[in-house]
Design a protein around this motif. Structure first.
Motif, PDB file in Angstrom:
ATOM      1  N   GLU A 160      38.760 -10.632  81.646  1.00 37.15           N
ATOM      2  CA  GLU A 160      39.008 -12.034  81.286  1.00 37.15           C
ATOM      3  C   GLU A 160      40.478 -12.295  80.978  1.00 37.15           C
ATOM      4  OE1 GLU A 160      36.131 -14.374  78.657  1.00 37.15           O
ATOM      5  OE2 GLU A 160      36.009 -12.297  77.949  1.00 37.15           O
ATOM      6  N   LEU A 161      41.148 -11.295  80.421  1.00 37.18           N
ATOM      7  CA  LEU A 161      42.506 -11.483  79.942  1.00 37.18           C
ATOM      8  C   LEU A 161      43.484 -11.224  81.080  1.00 37.18           C
ATOM      9  CD1 LEU A 161      43.780 -12.334  77.317  1.00 37.18           C
ATOM     10  CD2 LEU A 161      44.061  -9.940  76.727  1.00 37.18           C
ATOM     11  N   LYS A 162      44.211 -12.276  81.452  1.00 34.71           N
ATOM     12  CA  LYS A 162      45.110 -12.222  82.598  1.00 34.71           C
ATOM     13  C   LYS A 162      46.489 -12.726  82.198  1.00 34.71           C
ATOM     14  CE  LYS A 162      41.144 -13.133  85.443  1.00 34.71           C
ATOM     15  NZ  LYS A 162      40.256 -14.130  85.892  1.00 34.71           N
ATOM     16  N   ARG A 163      47.307 -13.009  83.187  1.00 32.00           N
ATOM     17  CA  ARG A 163      48.624 -13.587  82.943  1.00 32.00           C
ATOM     18  C   ARG A 163      48.494 -15.106  82.871  1.00 32.00           C
ATOM     19  NH1 ARG A 163      52.999 -12.235  81.181  1.00 32.00           N
ATOM     20  NH2 ARG A 163      54.209 -13.303  82.751  1.00 32.00           N
ATOM     21  N   GLU A 189      53.952  -8.977  80.857  1.00 32.93           N
ATOM     22  CA  GLU A 189      54.236  -8.559  82.224  1.00 32.93           C
ATOM     23  C   GLU A 189      53.865  -7.102  82.467  1.00 32.93           C
ATOM     24  OE1 GLU A 189      58.354  -9.791  82.557  1.00 32.93           O
ATOM     25  OE2 GLU A 189      57.734 -11.629  83.603  1.00 32.93           O
ATOM     26  N   ASP A 190      53.901  -6.261  81.418  1.00 31.64           N
ATOM     27  CA  ASP A 190      53.531  -4.853  81.564  1.00 31.64           C
ATOM     28  C   ASP A 190      52.023  -4.635  81.422  1.00 31.64           C
ATOM     29  OD1 ASP A 190      53.067  -5.104  78.827  1.00 31.64           O
ATOM     30  OD2 ASP A 190      54.601  -3.655  78.226  1.00 31.64           O
ATOM     31  N   GLY A 191      51.252  -5.737  81.248  1.00 34.79           N
ATOM     32  CA  GLY A 191      49.798  -5.646  81.160  1.00 34.79           C
ATOM     33  C   GLY A 191      49.241  -5.516  79.757  1.00 34.79           C
ATOM     34  N   GLU A 192      50.087  -5.324  78.767  1.00 41.05           N
ATOM     35  CA  GLU A 192      49.613  -5.181  77.389  1.00 41.05           C
ATOM     36  C   GLU A 192      49.089  -6.518  76.859  1.00 41.05           C
ATOM     37  OE1 GLU A 192      49.298  -2.398  75.290  1.00 41.05           O
ATOM     38  OE2 GLU A 192      49.522  -1.494  77.270  1.00 41.05           O
ATOM     39  N   PRO A 193      47.970  -6.497  76.112  1.00 40.90           N
ATOM     40  CA  PRO A 193      47.427  -7.742  75.569  1.00 40.90           C
ATOM     41  C   PRO A 193      48.195  -8.233  74.345  1.00 40.90           C
ATOM     42  CG  PRO A 193      46.038  -5.892  74.953  1.00 40.90           C
ATOM     43  CD  PRO A 193      47.118  -5.337  75.832  1.00 40.90           C
ATOM     44  N   VAL A 194      48.190  -9.551  74.170  1.00 43.18           N
ATOM     45  CA  VAL A 194      48.838 -10.210  73.032  1.00 43.18           C
ATOM     46  C   VAL A 194      47.833 -11.203  72.449  1.00 43.18           C
ATOM     47  CG1 VAL A 194      50.706 -11.768  72.316  1.00 43.18           C
ATOM     48  CG2 VAL A 194      51.135 -10.034  74.078  1.00 43.18           C
ATOM     49  N   ALA A 195      47.794 -11.299  71.123  1.00 43.96           N
ATOM     50  CA  ALA A 195      46.960 -12.305  70.445  1.00 43.96           C
ATOM     51  C   ALA A 195      47.810 -12.958  69.357  1.00 43.96           C
ATOM     52  CB  ALA A 195      45.713 -11.676  69.833  1.00 43.96           C
ATOM     53  N   SER A 213      47.566 -22.509  73.521  1.00 46.94           N
ATOM     54  CA  SER A 213      46.793 -22.259  74.743  1.00 46.94           C
ATOM     55  C   SER A 213      46.937 -23.407  75.739  1.00 46.94           C
ATOM     56  CB  SER A 213      45.316 -22.029  74.408  1.00 46.94           C
ATOM     57  OG  SER A 213      44.787 -23.145  73.718  1.00 46.94           O
ATOM     58  N   GLU A 214      47.480 -24.556  75.298  1.00 43.85           N
ATOM     59  CA  GLU A 214      47.732 -25.697  76.183  1.00 43.85           C
ATOM     60  C   GLU A 214      49.151 -25.658  76.755  1.00 43.85           C
ATOM     61  OE1 GLU A 214      45.367 -27.989  76.974  1.00 43.85           O
ATOM     62  OE2 GLU A 214      43.983 -26.791  75.771  1.00 43.85           O
ATOM     63  N   GLY A 215      49.898 -24.602  76.422  1.00 46.29           N
ATOM     64  CA  GLY A 215      51.263 -24.462  76.907  1.00 46.29           C
ATOM     65  C   GLY A 215      51.307 -23.631  78.180  1.00 46.29           C
ATOM     66  N   LYS A 216      52.356 -22.785  78.282  1.00 44.83           N
ATOM     67  CA  LYS A 216      52.473 -21.945  79.472  1.00 44.83           C
ATOM     68  C   LYS A 216      53.168 -20.636  79.116  1.00 44.83           C
ATOM     69  CE  LYS A 216      56.715 -24.136  81.068  1.00 44.83           C
ATOM     70  NZ  LYS A 216      57.415 -24.784  82.141  1.00 44.83           N
ATOM     71  N   ILE A 217      52.980 -19.650  79.973  1.00 47.88           N
ATOM     72  CA  ILE A 217      53.629 -18.360  79.798  1.00 47.88           C
ATOM     73  C   ILE A 217      54.998 -18.407  80.472  1.00 47.88           C
ATOM     74  CG2 ILE A 217      53.538 -15.904  80.390  1.00 47.88           C
ATOM     75  CD1 ILE A 217      50.527 -16.044  80.214  1.00 47.88           C
ATOM     76  N   GLU A 218      55.999 -17.903  79.757  1.00 53.41           N
ATOM     77  CA  GLU A 218      57.350 -17.756  80.308  1.00 53.41           C
ATOM     78  C   GLU A 218      57.759 -16.309  80.100  1.00 53.41           C
ATOM     79  OE1 GLU A 218      59.983 -20.592  78.490  1.00 53.41           O
ATOM     80  OE2 GLU A 218      59.012 -22.294  79.487  1.00 53.41           O
ATOM     81  N   LEU A 277      47.033 -18.199  79.734  1.00 55.68           N
ATOM     82  CA  LEU A 277      46.676 -18.363  78.325  1.00 55.68           C
ATOM     83  C   LEU A 277      45.176 -18.560  78.172  1.00 55.68           C
ATOM     84  CD1 LEU A 277      49.627 -20.674  77.280  1.00 55.68           C
ATOM     85  CD2 LEU A 277      49.426 -18.193  76.983  1.00 55.68           C
ATOM     86  N   LEU A 278      44.598 -17.804  77.238  1.00 54.67           N
ATOM     87  CA  LEU A 278      43.165 -17.860  76.957  1.00 54.67           C
ATOM     88  C   LEU A 278      42.976 -18.209  75.487  1.00 54.67           C
ATOM     89  CD1 LEU A 278      40.162 -17.264  77.763  1.00 54.67           C
ATOM     90  CD2 LEU A 278      40.596 -14.902  77.048  1.00 54.67           C
TER      91      LEU A 278
END
Length: 199
Positions: A37-40, A58-64, A77-82, A42-43
């Motif tokens: 479920e956890l991808k690049r 980017e290295d695949g490690e999860p962040v919460a 979660s309504e934003g974006k990944i940079e 926002l969840l």
């Protein structure tokens, strides 16, 4: 009319404020997402009273992180990944994976208080686990042993079933096998389950 709360002297006794107590254990690991479920992207997830935004670096490690921008509480979660960071979709504040704001539009100096909570996170047995309590107590060795979930013969599929009810009702349902005979009679239910004598 005088309320006595059962006290013969008529005084009202304070009842402990049990409704202010947390309904969720804090210092423990929660299986928050399946690994697939956890991808690049926002969840958003809610664990007890904690609203989280999760993603992979980017290295695949999860962040919460806490799912509320420091500035106006907009869900991150309504934003974006940079890159490895999260940008708020309201005013563009950018937070690193540690929860610290690293960019404020139109600002030369970033307020040092501009941060969101980072939750300890670990990945084990096809689950992404989050610790919602005291981060100093987050020991990955305390993650429950679900090693069979890594077995390719195991039937788990990485999908969720969303139920609109309290978690206690789900636990009760899953722990009470006597209903299987009647509710699931055409599949897993067997009369022998309901007829097991009490010891």
């Amino acid at each position: 009319m005088t309320r006595t709360n059962g006290n013969p002297e008529g005084d009202i006794h304070e009842v402990p404020e049990t409704f202010k107590l947390t309904d969720w254990p804090q210092n423990c690991w929660y299986a928050t997402a399946y690994d697939v479920e956890l991808k690049r992207e926002l969840l958003g997830r809610r664990i007890g009273d904690h609203s989280l935004v999760m993603y992979r670096r980017e290295d695949g490690e999860p962040v919460a992180l806490e799912n509320a921008c420091w500035h106006r509480l907009m869900p991150l979660s309504e934003g974006k990944i940079e890159g490895d960071n999260v940008a708020c979709g309201y005013h563009g504040l950018v937070y690193n994976p540690e929860g610290r704001c690293v960019f404020m539009p139109s600002q030369k100096t970033i307020n040092p208080a501009a941060r969101v909570r980072r939750y300890p996170v670990a990945e084990k047995h096809r689950f992404v686990w989050v610790w919602t309590g005291d981060p100093a107590l987050a020991d990955p060795d305390r993650i429950p042993d679900l090693h069979w979930n890594d077995d390719p013969e195991w039937a788990g599929d990485g999908k969720l079933i969303h139920l609109d009810c309290g978690y206690k009702l789900i636990v009760d349902n899953l722990m009470d096998l006597t209903h299987e005979t009647f509710v699931h009679g055409s599949s897993i239910g067997q009369r022998s389950i309901a007829e097991v004598p009490f010891e």
